[in-house]
Design a protein around this motif. Sequence first.
Motif, PDB file in Angstrom:
ATOM      1  N   THR A  30       4.967  -0.494   9.337  1.00 39.06           N
ATOM      2  CA  THR A  30       4.698  -0.336   7.915  1.00 39.06           C
ATOM      3  C   THR A  30       3.349   0.328   7.748  1.00 39.06           C
ATOM      4  OG1 THR A  30       5.996  -2.297   7.407  1.00 39.06           O
ATOM      5  CG2 THR A  30       4.457  -1.552   5.716  1.00 39.06           C
ATOM      6  N   LEU A  31       3.322   1.329   6.887  1.00 37.42           N
ATOM      7  CA  LEU A  31       2.106   2.082   6.618  1.00 37.42           C
ATOM      8  C   LEU A  31       1.598   1.697   5.225  1.00 37.42           C
ATOM      9  CD1 LEU A  31       0.730   4.295   8.346  1.00 37.42           C
ATOM     10  CD2 LEU A  31       1.848   5.978   6.904  1.00 37.42           C
ATOM     11  N   ALA A  32       0.337   1.291   5.148  1.00 40.14           N
ATOM     12  CA  ALA A  32      -0.295   0.977   3.868  1.00 40.14           C
ATOM     13  C   ALA A  32      -0.951   2.254   3.343  1.00 40.14           C
ATOM     14  CB  ALA A  32      -1.336  -0.121   4.032  1.00 40.14           C
ATOM     15  N   VAL A  33      -0.485   2.719   2.181  1.00 40.67           N
ATOM     16  CA  VAL A  33      -0.971   3.967   1.600  1.00 40.67           C
ATOM     17  C   VAL A  33      -1.554   3.662   0.224  1.00 40.67           C
ATOM     18  CG1 VAL A  33      -0.317   6.293   0.870  1.00 40.67           C
ATOM     19  CG2 VAL A  33       0.820   5.240   2.836  1.00 40.67           C
ATOM     20  N   ASP A  34      -2.840   3.959   0.059  1.00 36.82           N
ATOM     21  CA  ASP A  34      -3.496   3.727  -1.228  1.00 36.82           C
ATOM     22  C   ASP A  34      -3.012   4.728  -2.258  1.00 36.82           C
ATOM     23  OD1 ASP A  34      -5.002   1.644  -0.228  1.00 36.82           O
ATOM     24  OD2 ASP A  34      -6.693   2.927   0.309  1.00 36.82           O
ATOM     25  N   ARG A  35      -2.832   4.252  -3.480  1.00 32.76           N
ATOM     26  CA  ARG A  35      -2.462   5.145  -4.575  1.00 32.76           C
ATOM     27  C   ARG A  35      -3.697   5.941  -4.983  1.00 32.76           C
ATOM     28  NH1 ARG A  35       1.587   1.451  -8.292  1.00 32.76           N
ATOM     29  NH2 ARG A  35       3.124   1.143  -6.647  1.00 32.76           N
ATOM     30  N   PRO A  36      -3.487   7.171  -5.466  1.00 33.03           N
ATOM     31  CA  PRO A  36      -4.646   8.033  -5.740  1.00 33.03           C
ATOM     32  C   PRO A  36      -5.480   7.630  -6.951  1.00 33.03           C
ATOM     33  CG  PRO A  36      -2.611   9.157  -6.318  1.00 33.03           C
ATOM     34  CD  PRO A  36      -2.226   7.863  -5.662  1.00 33.03           C
ATOM     35  N   ARG A  37      -4.897   6.898  -7.884  1.00 32.23           N
ATOM     36  CA  ARG A  37      -5.637   6.544  -9.097  1.00 32.23           C
ATOM     37  C   ARG A  37      -5.632   5.031  -9.296  1.00 32.23           C
ATOM     38  NH1 ARG A  37      -3.158  11.221  -9.895  1.00 32.23           N
ATOM     39  NH2 ARG A  37      -4.200  12.915 -10.934  1.00 32.23           N
ATOM     40  N   PRO A  38      -6.701   4.498  -9.853  1.00 33.65           N
ATOM     41  CA  PRO A  38      -6.722   3.060 -10.137  1.00 33.65           C
ATOM     42  C   PRO A  38      -5.761   2.714 -11.275  1.00 33.65           C
ATOM     43  CG  PRO A  38      -8.814   4.089 -10.762  1.00 33.65           C
ATOM     44  CD  PRO A  38      -7.965   5.150 -10.159  1.00 33.65           C
ATOM     45  N   ASN A  39      -5.333   1.450 -11.311  1.00 31.21           N
ATOM     46  CA  ASN A  39      -4.452   1.004 -12.396  1.00 31.21           C
ATOM     47  C   ASN A  39      -5.275   0.770 -13.661  1.00 31.21           C
ATOM     48  OD1 ASN A  39      -5.733  -1.475 -12.018  1.00 31.21           O
ATOM     49  ND2 ASN A  39      -3.997  -2.390 -10.964  1.00 31.21           N
ATOM     50  N   GLN A  40      -4.659   0.215 -14.708  1.00 36.79           N
ATOM     51  CA  GLN A  40      -5.342   0.045 -15.994  1.00 36.79           C
ATOM     52  C   GLN A  40      -6.521  -0.918 -15.913  1.00 36.79           C
ATOM     53  OE1 GLN A  40      -2.375  -0.924 -18.902  1.00 36.79           O
ATOM     54  NE2 GLN A  40      -1.742   1.209 -19.122  1.00 36.79           N
ATOM     55  N   SER A  41      -6.495  -1.841 -14.967  1.00 31.82           N
ATOM     56  CA  SER A  41      -7.623  -2.763 -14.819  1.00 31.82           C
ATOM     57  C   SER A  41      -8.674  -2.220 -13.849  1.00 31.82           C
ATOM     58  CB  SER A  41      -7.134  -4.137 -14.364  1.00 31.82           C
ATOM     59  OG  SER A  41      -6.467  -4.034 -13.136  1.00 31.82           O
ATOM     60  N   GLY A  42      -8.529  -0.960 -13.404  1.00 33.38           N
ATOM     61  CA  GLY A  42      -9.524  -0.318 -12.560  1.00 33.38           C
ATOM     62  C   GLY A  42      -9.402  -0.605 -11.078  1.00 33.38           C
ATOM     63  N   GLU A  43      -8.321  -1.267 -10.664  1.00 33.48           N
ATOM     64  CA  GLU A  43      -8.133  -1.605  -9.250  1.00 33.48           C
ATOM     65  C   GLU A  43      -7.204  -0.602  -8.581  1.00 33.48           C
ATOM     66  OE1 GLU A  43      -6.526  -5.501  -9.401  1.00 33.48           O
ATOM     67  OE2 GLU A  43      -8.394  -6.412 -10.083  1.00 33.48           O
ATOM     68  N   ARG A  44      -7.511  -0.291  -7.334  1.00 35.49           N
ATOM     69  CA  ARG A  44      -6.637   0.585  -6.556  1.00 35.49           C
ATOM     70  C   ARG A  44      -5.482  -0.231  -6.005  1.00 35.49           C
ATOM     71  NH1 ARG A  44      -8.825   5.741  -4.341  1.00 35.49           N
ATOM     72  NH2 ARG A  44      -9.460   6.652  -6.296  1.00 35.49           N
ATOM     73  N   GLU A  45      -4.280   0.293  -6.144  1.00 34.87           N
ATOM     74  CA  GLU A  45      -3.100  -0.378  -5.617  1.00 34.87           C
ATOM     75  C   GLU A  45      -2.666   0.307  -4.322  1.00 34.87           C
ATOM     76  OE1 GLU A  45      -0.373  -0.179  -8.903  1.00 34.87           O
ATOM     77  OE2 GLU A  45      -1.113  -2.065  -9.702  1.00 34.87           O
ATOM     78  N   THR A  46      -1.934  -0.429  -3.521  1.00 39.17           N
ATOM     79  CA  THR A  46      -1.476   0.080  -2.232  1.00 39.17           C
ATOM     80  C   THR A  46       0.034  -0.052  -2.136  1.00 39.17           C
ATOM     81  OG1 THR A  46      -3.545  -0.629  -1.218  1.00 39.17           O
ATOM     82  CG2 THR A  46      -1.726  -0.182   0.264  1.00 39.17           C
ATOM     83  N   ASP A  47       0.683   0.973  -1.608  1.00 42.18           N
ATOM     84  CA  ASP A  47       2.114   0.922  -1.333  1.00 42.18           C
ATOM     85  C   ASP A  47       2.301   0.661   0.152  1.00 42.18           C
ATOM     86  OD1 ASP A  47       3.262   1.578  -3.930  1.00 42.18           O
ATOM     87  OD2 ASP A  47       2.321   3.533  -3.647  1.00 42.18           O
ATOM     88  N   PHE A  48       3.265  -0.192   0.487  1.00 42.98           N
ATOM     89  CA  PHE A  48       3.581  -0.519   1.871  1.00 42.98           C
ATOM     90  C   PHE A  48       4.928   0.110   2.186  1.00 42.98           C
ATOM     91  CE2 PHE A  48       0.706  -3.675   0.229  1.00 42.98           C
ATOM     92  CZ  PHE A  48      -0.257  -3.734   1.221  1.00 42.98           C
ATOM     93  N   ILE A  49       4.904   1.137   3.033  1.00 46.09           N
ATOM     94  CA  ILE A  49       6.071   1.980   3.252  1.00 46.09           C
ATOM     95  C   ILE A  49       6.584   1.800   4.680  1.00 46.09           C
ATOM     96  CG2 ILE A  49       6.910   4.360   3.238  1.00 46.09           C
ATOM     97  CD1 ILE A  49       4.577   4.862   1.175  1.00 46.09           C
ATOM     98  N   ASN A  50       7.880   1.507   4.793  1.00 41.66           N
ATOM     99  CA  ASN A  50       8.512   1.310   6.096  1.00 41.66           C
ATOM    100  C   ASN A  50       8.740   2.663   6.771  1.00 41.66           C
ATOM    101  OD1 ASN A  50       8.653  -1.470   5.683  1.00 41.66           O
ATOM    102  ND2 ASN A  50      10.620  -1.288   4.639  1.00 41.66           N
ATOM    103  N   ILE A  51       8.355   2.740   8.050  1.00 43.93           N
ATOM    104  CA  ILE A  51       8.490   3.968   8.836  1.00 43.93           C
ATOM    105  C   ILE A  51       9.385   3.677  10.035  1.00 43.93           C
ATOM    106  CG2 ILE A  51       7.254   5.784  10.081  1.00 43.93           C
ATOM    107  CD1 ILE A  51       6.362   5.545   7.148  1.00 43.93           C
ATOM    108  N   VAL A  52      10.298   4.609  10.343  1.00 43.44           N
ATOM    109  CA  VAL A  52      11.182   4.509  11.509  1.00 43.44           C
ATOM    110  C   VAL A  52      10.959   5.759  12.360  1.00 43.44           C
ATOM    111  CG1 VAL A  52      13.569   4.353  12.303  1.00 43.44           C
ATOM    112  CG2 VAL A  52      12.891   3.222  10.176  1.00 43.44           C
ATOM    113  N   VAL A  53      10.688   5.550  13.654  1.00 38.37           N
ATOM    114  CA  VAL A  53      10.420   6.664  14.562  1.00 38.37           C
ATOM    115  C   VAL A  53      11.346   6.533  15.765  1.00 38.37           C
ATOM    116  CG1 VAL A  53       8.630   7.954  15.767  1.00 38.37           C
ATOM    117  CG2 VAL A  53       7.987   6.449  13.885  1.00 38.37           C
TER     118      VAL A  53
END
Length: 161
Positions: A30-53
Amino acid sequence: MLNRVILIGRLTADPELRYTNSGTAVATFTLAVDRPRPNQSGERETDFINIVVWQKLGELCAQYLHKGRMAAVDGRLQIRTYENRDGHKVRVAEVIAESVRFLDRADGNGKTAPAADAQKSKPAPAKPAPPANRFEDDPFADDDPFAGDLVPDISDDDLPF
């Protein structure tokens, strides 16, 4: 039609390597990828994306990538459906990697070496003196974007996004 995904992030855990019945290697992580813009409360959110190799690249990922390492993944998005043990249909989104690049260096144990420690342990390489006429040899020799003295000091307030 086009199905292309390019991600840069950090591994949340060591890759898990398995082999199919026919002996083909498959690594998942799983790769943790930060979102480019903060949310409405000013916090950066992260997406956890499943990778298969798959195949040899999967074995290399399992051998050299570890929790916390930064990696770039280039591949395609795949949505698959299966039935779980309770008989419910489950949809899973995952990226099938075609290329994986290891973006940071590991110490001798294969673990990520913190950037600050790496800077302290090694002196900065001396920059060669430019030729008398800078444009004789290589007109782009001084355009290294990663050189410390050329990176602009920009605060987040100066950025338009």
